[in-house]
Design a protein around this motif. Structure first.
Motif, mmCIF file in Angstrom:
data_model
loop_
_atom_site.group_PDB
_atom_site.id
_atom_site.type_symbol
_atom_site.label_atom_id
_atom_site.label_comp_id
_atom_site.label_asym_id
_atom_site.label_seq_id
_atom_site.Cartn_x
_atom_site.Cartn_y
_atom_site.Cartn_z
ATOM 1 N N TYR A 29 0.800 -1.223 0.000
ATOM 2 C CA TYR A 29 0.000 0.000 0.000
ATOM 3 C C TYR A 29 0.832 1.274 0.000
ATOM 4 C CZ TYR A 29 -3.423 -3.513 1.108
ATOM 5 O OH TYR A 29 -4.199 -4.629 1.056
ATOM 6 N N GLN A 30 2.133 1.148 0.094
ATOM 7 C CA GLN A 30 2.999 2.321 0.113
ATOM 8 C C GLN A 30 3.027 2.982 -1.262
ATOM 9 O OE1 GLN A 30 6.789 1.100 1.724
ATOM 10 N NE2 GLN A 30 5.907 0.637 3.711
ATOM 11 N N GLY A 31 3.184 4.308 -1.266
ATOM 12 C CA GLY A 31 3.298 5.057 -2.509
ATOM 13 C C GLY A 31 1.990 5.258 -3.254
ATOM 14 N N GLN A 32 0.858 4.941 -2.624
ATOM 15 C CA GLN A 32 -0.440 5.080 -3.277
ATOM 16 C C GLN A 32 -1.254 6.263 -2.740
ATOM 17 O OE1 GLN A 32 -2.713 1.432 -3.631
ATOM 18 N NE2 GLN A 32 -0.854 0.212 -3.421
ATOM 19 N N GLU A 33 -0.627 7.093 -1.914
ATOM 20 C CA GLU A 33 -1.297 8.264 -1.337
ATOM 21 C C GLU A 33 -2.571 7.877 -0.598
ATOM 22 O OE1 GLU A 33 0.504 10.695 -1.180
ATOM 23 O OE2 GLU A 33 1.801 10.629 -2.924
ATOM 24 N N ILE A 34 -2.536 6.736 0.092
ATOM 25 C CA ILE A 34 -3.696 6.270 0.854
ATOM 26 C C ILE A 34 -3.987 7.214 2.013
ATOM 27 C CG2 ILE A 34 -4.453 4.440 2.434
ATOM 28 C CD1 ILE A 34 -3.252 2.446 0.400
ATOM 29 N N LEU A 35 -2.958 7.617 2.732
ATOM 30 C CA LEU A 35 -3.123 8.533 3.854
ATOM 31 C C LEU A 35 -2.852 9.960 3.384
ATOM 32 C CD1 LEU A 35 -1.245 6.467 6.583
ATOM 33 C CD2 LEU A 35 -3.715 6.621 6.205
ATOM 34 N N PRO A 36 -3.808 10.859 3.537
ATOM 35 C CA PRO A 36 -3.591 12.233 3.085
ATOM 36 C C PRO A 36 -2.670 12.991 4.031
ATOM 37 C CG PRO A 36 -5.691 12.097 4.195
ATOM 38 C CD PRO A 36 -5.134 10.696 4.133
ATOM 39 N N VAL A 37 -2.060 14.051 3.532
ATOM 40 C CA VAL A 37 -1.317 14.981 4.381
ATOM 41 C C VAL A 37 -2.328 15.846 5.127
ATOM 42 C CG1 VAL A 37 0.242 16.976 4.380
ATOM 43 C CG2 VAL A 37 0.734 14.989 2.933
ATOM 44 N N CYS A 38 -3.366 16.277 4.411
ATOM 45 C CA CYS A 38 -4.422 17.084 5.009
ATOM 46 C C CYS A 38 -5.640 17.051 4.108
ATOM 47 C CB CYS A 38 -3.966 18.526 5.231
ATOM 48 S SG CYS A 38 -3.595 19.429 3.708
ATOM 49 N N GLU A 39 -6.750 17.581 4.631
ATOM 50 C CA GLU A 39 -7.951 17.806 3.838
ATOM 51 C C GLU A 39 -8.457 19.196 4.170
ATOM 52 O OE1 GLU A 39 -10.905 14.529 3.067
ATOM 53 O OE2 GLU A 39 -9.839 13.690 4.789
ATOM 54 N N THR A 40 -8.971 19.899 3.183
ATOM 55 C CA THR A 40 -9.471 21.253 3.364
ATOM 56 C C THR A 40 -10.973 21.274 3.082
ATOM 57 O OG1 THR A 40 -7.332 22.137 2.669
ATOM 58 C CG2 THR A 40 -9.209 23.644 2.616
ATOM 59 N N PHE A 41 -11.714 21.946 3.981
ATOM 60 C CA PHE A 41 -13.168 22.058 3.857
ATOM 61 C C PHE A 41 -13.561 23.526 3.908
ATOM 62 C CE2 PHE A 41 -12.256 17.973 5.722
ATOM 63 C CZ PHE A 41 -13.140 17.103 5.102
ATOM 64 N N ASP A 42 -14.626 23.874 3.225
ATOM 65 C CA ASP A 42 -15.166 25.222 3.300
ATOM 66 C C ASP A 42 -15.793 25.456 4.672
ATOM 67 O OD1 ASP A 42 -14.475 25.708 0.651
ATOM 68 O OD2 ASP A 42 -16.431 25.087 -0.113
ATOM 69 N N ARG A 43 -15.708 26.669 5.150
ATOM 70 C CA ARG A 43 -16.313 27.032 6.434
ATOM 71 C C ARG A 43 -17.814 26.738 6.431
ATOM 72 N NH1 ARG A 43 -15.783 32.106 10.300
ATOM 73 N NH2 ARG A 43 -17.727 31.777 11.426
ATOM 74 N N GLU A 44 -18.464 26.999 5.307
ATOM 75 C CA GLU A 44 -19.907 26.793 5.202
ATOM 76 C C GLU A 44 -20.321 25.386 5.634
ATOM 77 O OE1 GLU A 44 -23.443 26.844 1.834
ATOM 78 O OE2 GLU A 44 -21.444 27.559 1.304
#
Length: 113
Positions: A29-44
């Motif tokens: 599973y390495q190198g497949q970007e399974i775990l994100p660095v971060c996620e961004t959501f709108d305030r709304e």
């Protein structure tokens, strides 16, 4: 209970996570970007959850798509510490669909570089 930490603590934690996020996975599973660095959501989206009648807190679950990529799933929590879910006594919303990094990464900051 305070939920606040210092920038230094946040930098240490995010750096440690980035340094280890691939190695904690099995080799297949390495190198497949399974775990994100971060996620961004709108305030709304968060405002919509927090404005629900009876919402006292936010809870973050982690889910996985069929391609094994991990995503944050956010729900409101009531005063009894129960998840506020659609069809379970309230009209509730669930947040997902954040901008996942990678591939959609934010500008460089002490928490992501």
């Amino acid at each position: 209970m305070s939920h606040f930490i210092t920038l230094s603590e946040a930098e240490d934690m995010t750096s440690r996570y980035r340094d280890n996020r691939n190695s904690i996975l099995g080799e297949d599973y390495q190198g497949q970007e399974i775990l994100p660095v971060c996620e961004t959501f709108d305030r709304e989206a968060f405002d919509t959850v927090l404005e629900q009648e009876g919402c006292q807190k936010i809870r973050i679950y982690y889910g996985m798509e069929e391609d094994l990529k991990v995503h944050a799933i956010i729900v409101g929590v009531n005063a009894e510490d129960e998840d506020m879910l659609p069809g379970i006594g309230v009209e509730a919303v669930i947040i997902e669909k954040g901008m996942r990094c990678p591939p959609m990464c934010p500008p460089s900051s002490p928490l992501n570089s």
